[in-house]
Design a protein around this motif. Structure first.
Motif, PDB file in Angstrom:
ATOM      1  N   THR A  76      11.623 -15.029  -4.151  1.00  0.00           N
ATOM      2  CA  THR A  76      10.632 -14.424  -3.257  1.00  0.00           C
ATOM      3  C   THR A  76      10.339 -13.460  -3.742  1.00  0.00           C
ATOM      4  O   THR A  76      11.298 -12.182  -3.734  1.00  0.00           O
ATOM      5  CB  THR A  76      11.268 -14.603  -1.546  1.00  0.00           C
ATOM      6  OG1 THR A  76      12.441 -15.621  -1.122  1.00  0.00           O
ATOM      7  CG2 THR A  76       9.722 -14.432  -0.784  1.00  0.00           C
ATOM      8  N   PRO A  77       8.984 -13.060  -4.200  1.00  0.00           N
ATOM      9  CA  PRO A  77       9.001 -11.963  -4.326  1.00  0.00           C
ATOM     10  C   PRO A  77       8.257 -10.603  -3.607  1.00  0.00           C
ATOM     11  O   PRO A  77       7.645 -11.604  -2.293  1.00  0.00           O
ATOM     12  CB  PRO A  77       7.160 -11.996  -5.374  1.00  0.00           C
ATOM     13  CG  PRO A  77       7.031 -13.451  -4.708  1.00  0.00           C
ATOM     14  CD  PRO A  77       8.177 -14.550  -4.007  1.00  0.00           C
ATOM     15  N   MET A  78       7.711  -9.505  -3.421  1.00  0.00           N
ATOM     16  CA  MET A  78       6.998  -8.633  -2.650  1.00  0.00           C
ATOM     17  C   MET A  78       5.567  -8.983  -2.519  1.00  0.00           C
ATOM     18  O   MET A  78       4.783  -8.915  -4.164  1.00  0.00           O
ATOM     19  CB  MET A  78       7.931  -6.951  -3.123  1.00  0.00           C
ATOM     20  CG  MET A  78       6.821  -6.103  -2.300  1.00  0.00           C
ATOM     21  SD  MET A  78       7.432  -4.643  -2.775  1.00  0.00           S
ATOM     22  CE  MET A  78       8.746  -4.993  -2.344  1.00  0.00           C
ATOM     23  N   PRO A  79       5.158  -9.748  -1.967  1.00  0.00           N
ATOM     24  CA  PRO A  79       3.456  -9.679  -2.324  1.00  0.00           C
ATOM     25  C   PRO A  79       2.124  -8.707  -3.244  1.00  0.00           C
ATOM     26  O   PRO A  79       2.845  -7.456  -2.099  1.00  0.00           O
ATOM     27  CB  PRO A  79       3.154 -10.169  -0.634  1.00  0.00           C
ATOM     28  CG  PRO A  79       4.101 -10.374   0.170  1.00  0.00           C
ATOM     29  CD  PRO A  79       5.749  -9.841  -0.398  1.00  0.00           C
ATOM     30  N   ALA A  80       1.328  -8.769  -3.584  1.00  0.00           N
ATOM     31  CA  ALA A  80       0.637  -8.076  -3.507  1.00  0.00           C
ATOM     32  C   ALA A  80      -0.631  -7.482  -3.080  1.00  0.00           C
ATOM     33  O   ALA A  80      -0.882  -7.832  -3.372  1.00  0.00           O
ATOM     34  CB  ALA A  80      -0.109  -8.606  -4.715  1.00  0.00           C
ATOM     35  N   SER A  81       0.020  -7.452  -1.499  1.00  0.00           N
ATOM     36  CA  SER A  81      -0.632  -6.916   0.144  1.00  0.00           C
ATOM     37  C   SER A  81      -0.992  -5.542  -0.692  1.00  0.00           C
ATOM     38  O   SER A  81      -2.365  -5.132   0.467  1.00  0.00           O
ATOM     39  CB  SER A  81      -0.469  -7.705   1.002  1.00  0.00           C
ATOM     40  OG  SER A  81       0.149  -9.106   0.768  1.00  0.00           O
ATOM     41  N   VAL A  82      -0.623  -4.796  -0.686  1.00  0.00           N
ATOM     42  CA  VAL A  82      -0.916  -3.206  -1.382  1.00  0.00           C
ATOM     43  C   VAL A  82      -2.041  -3.079  -1.619  1.00  0.00           C
ATOM     44  O   VAL A  82      -1.768  -3.212  -3.016  1.00  0.00           O
ATOM     45  CB  VAL A  82      -0.044  -2.558  -1.055  1.00  0.00           C
ATOM     46  CG1 VAL A  82      -0.394  -0.777  -0.763  1.00  0.00           C
ATOM     47  CG2 VAL A  82       1.266  -2.841   0.146  1.00  0.00           C
ATOM     48  N   PRO A  83      -2.938  -2.517  -1.223  1.00  0.00           N
ATOM     49  CA  PRO A  83      -4.367  -2.262  -2.838  1.00  0.00           C
ATOM     50  C   PRO A  83      -3.842  -0.487  -3.658  1.00  0.00           C
ATOM     51  O   PRO A  83      -2.991  -0.222  -3.244  1.00  0.00           O
ATOM     52  CB  PRO A  83      -5.298  -2.355  -1.536  1.00  0.00           C
ATOM     53  CG  PRO A  83      -5.384  -2.249  -0.482  1.00  0.00           C
ATOM     54  CD  PRO A  83      -3.809  -2.497  -0.022  1.00  0.00           C
ATOM     55  N   ILE A  84      -4.125  -1.233  -5.044  1.00  0.00           N
ATOM     56  CA  ILE A  84      -3.703  -0.510  -5.839  1.00  0.00           C
ATOM     57  C   ILE A  84      -4.863   0.643  -5.681  1.00  0.00           C
ATOM     58  O   ILE A  84      -6.517   0.077  -5.715  1.00  0.00           O
ATOM     59  CB  ILE A  84      -3.594  -0.739  -7.196  1.00  0.00           C
ATOM     60  CG1 ILE A  84      -2.050  -2.140  -7.087  1.00  0.00           C
ATOM     61  CG2 ILE A  84      -2.926   0.551  -8.302  1.00  0.00           C
ATOM     62  CD1 ILE A  84      -1.782  -1.302  -6.701  1.00  0.00           C
ATOM     63  N   THR A  85      -5.220   1.704  -5.640  1.00  0.00           N
ATOM     64  CA  THR A  85      -5.452   2.748  -5.782  1.00  0.00           C
ATOM     65  C   THR A  85      -5.571   3.875  -7.053  1.00  0.00           C
ATOM     66  O   THR A  85      -4.570   4.274  -7.533  1.00  0.00           O
ATOM     67  CB  THR A  85      -6.119   3.875  -4.059  1.00  0.00           C
ATOM     68  OG1 THR A  85      -4.785   4.684  -4.121  1.00  0.00           O
ATOM     69  CG2 THR A  85      -6.999   2.906  -3.479  1.00  0.00           C
TER      70      THR A  85
END
Length: 411
Positions: free
Chosen positions: A9-18
């Motif tokens: 189970t992956p860690m979702p890519a839900s935190v936007p990259i800045t």
């Protein structure tokens, strides 16, 4: 040996990259791009035409995307780089699924920008204002801003890259001002439509004599018109090599002296030796590099006519993983990703070097960077005053965003 990562189970890519300073960030944690370029081949055409562009994130290619991303995840990667998208298609199914899979997406824009026709030999050399600006049409801008409008809504969008493919030699450097206008207009459009800040960068071909001039040019000026990051192709690490022999040490030293712009490798992985060894992966994510670079994109996932690729497609359309090359790349990335020795794939086969993303804690303040433009000459058109592209802003923003009245600052 650990089970394939795609089964976990992956860690979702839900935190936007800045971007902040000279680096990429996920929240308060520095983010390193561990990615691969992704350009599926068109299976509906004959063998000679398989290189035609394919919209990798379209609904009709969703099942193939799922199959291919399993390989990306097994490699231990967190990002893909997409070169081509159809602005008339909906990409929400693919992007939402990629978010769940923990995959960020870098999107190339203005890839359909064309180099002006060659001038007759008896005419003067390249003239930027007379030759380049007709290439920057209303249709071109609207097509690309439609892509920007859709993808700006996805949290797993890593950023937009204005493609620098048109600057192929010193004879084409006049196109740099058009690329800079594309960066400026994309940033203005994102601000006008509202929402989060999204990094907008520019890519560059692997032309060593132009590299530093390109970086200086696109990192100079006000934050509203300069690039948020620079992504250069680099194929100088050929076969077994090291930080010094490959020329990467000189590259890093030159960039450190020149600018504070966040840096990525848009493409890397020369195939002078088959299978590729991938020892450059360990260097790219080492302290020697991470003071300047924040990772990059391996070239490439799907095997093409140029004999690059992790997945080969046979004449019958069947896919086959280049197993030795896959294993070499997977092992290098597992070392980079490792937090405990037992997590390293192949660690039961002998001692492996430690893989830690170690970088200087000092953040170089790119936000306050002013920079300088390169000196102008006959083959390098670099001017602080980029000619404005007249009269399309209100029309484009209203049509794409759907707002009839939206105050837009004049570029």
């Amino acid at each position: 040996m650990p089970e394939p990562l795609s089964h976990l189970t992956p860690m979702p890519a839900s935190v936007p990259i800045t971007t902040r300073g000279h680096a990429f960030w996920r929240g308060d944690e520095r983010f390193f791009v561990k990615g691969i370029t992704y350009s599926p081949r068109n299976r509906d055409l004959n063998q000679a035409d398989r290189g035609a562009a394919v919209n990798a994130l379209s609904p009709e290619n969703f099942s193939e995307l799922q199959e291919d991303i399993a390989v990306v995840r097994d490699l231990g990667m967190n990002s893909i780089f997409i070169y081509y998208l159809d602005p008339t298609k909906d990409h929400s199914e693919a992007m939402n699924w990629l978010e769940e899979q923990g995959i960020y997406v870098m999107v190339s824009i203005f890839t359909n920008l064309q180099v002006p026709p060659a001038r007759p030999k008896n005419m003067s050399s390249f003239k930027a204002h007379s030759d380049t600006w007709p290439q920057y049409s209303t249709v071109l801008v609207e097509e690309n801003l439609r892509i920007v409008h859709e993808f700006a809504s996805y949290p797993n969008l890593l950023g937009f890259v204005v493609s620098g493919h048109t600057v192929r030699s010193r004879a084409h450097t006049g196109m740099a001002e058009v690329l800079r206008a594309a960066v400026r207009d994309t940033k203005a459009f994102i601000q006008a439509r509202g929402g989060r800040h999204i990094p907008v960068g520019v890519s560059a071909n692997d032309i060593r004599e132009l590299m530093m001039k390109m970086i200086r040019y696109f990192s100079a000026g006000s934050p509203s018109e300069r690039a948020d990051f620079h992504a250069n192709e680099c194929y100088s690490w050929a076969g077994p090599s090291n930080f010094m022999w490959s020329g990467w040490s000189n590259m890093v030293e030159s960039i450190e002296k020149t600018t504070r712009i966040p840096m990525l490798l848009a493409e890397y992985g020369a195939n002078v030796r088959s299978p590729r060894v991938w020892d450059e992966v360990l260097c790219l994510y080492s302290p020697e590099m991470t003071g300047v670079y924040s990772g990059g994109f391996v070239y490439t996932l799907i095997h093409g006519q140029n004999n690059y690729g992790i997945i080969r497609i046979g004449n019958d359309g069947e896919k086959k993983i280049e197993r030795e090359e896959f294993t070499n790349l997977q092992k290098s990335l597992s070392i980079v990703n490792a937090r405990n020795p037992e997590d390293v794939i192949g660690s039961d086969q002998g001692q492996l070097p430690p893989g830690l993303e170690v970088a200087s804690e000092r953040v170089k303040p790119y936000e306050q960077w002013i920079g300088e433009f390169p000196e102008c000459d006959d083959s390098w058109k670099a001017t602080e005053e980029i000619p404005p592209f007249p009269g399309y802003w209100e029309q484009v923003v209203s049509e794409i965003v759907g707002r009839e009245e939206l105050e837009v600052a004049s570029p």
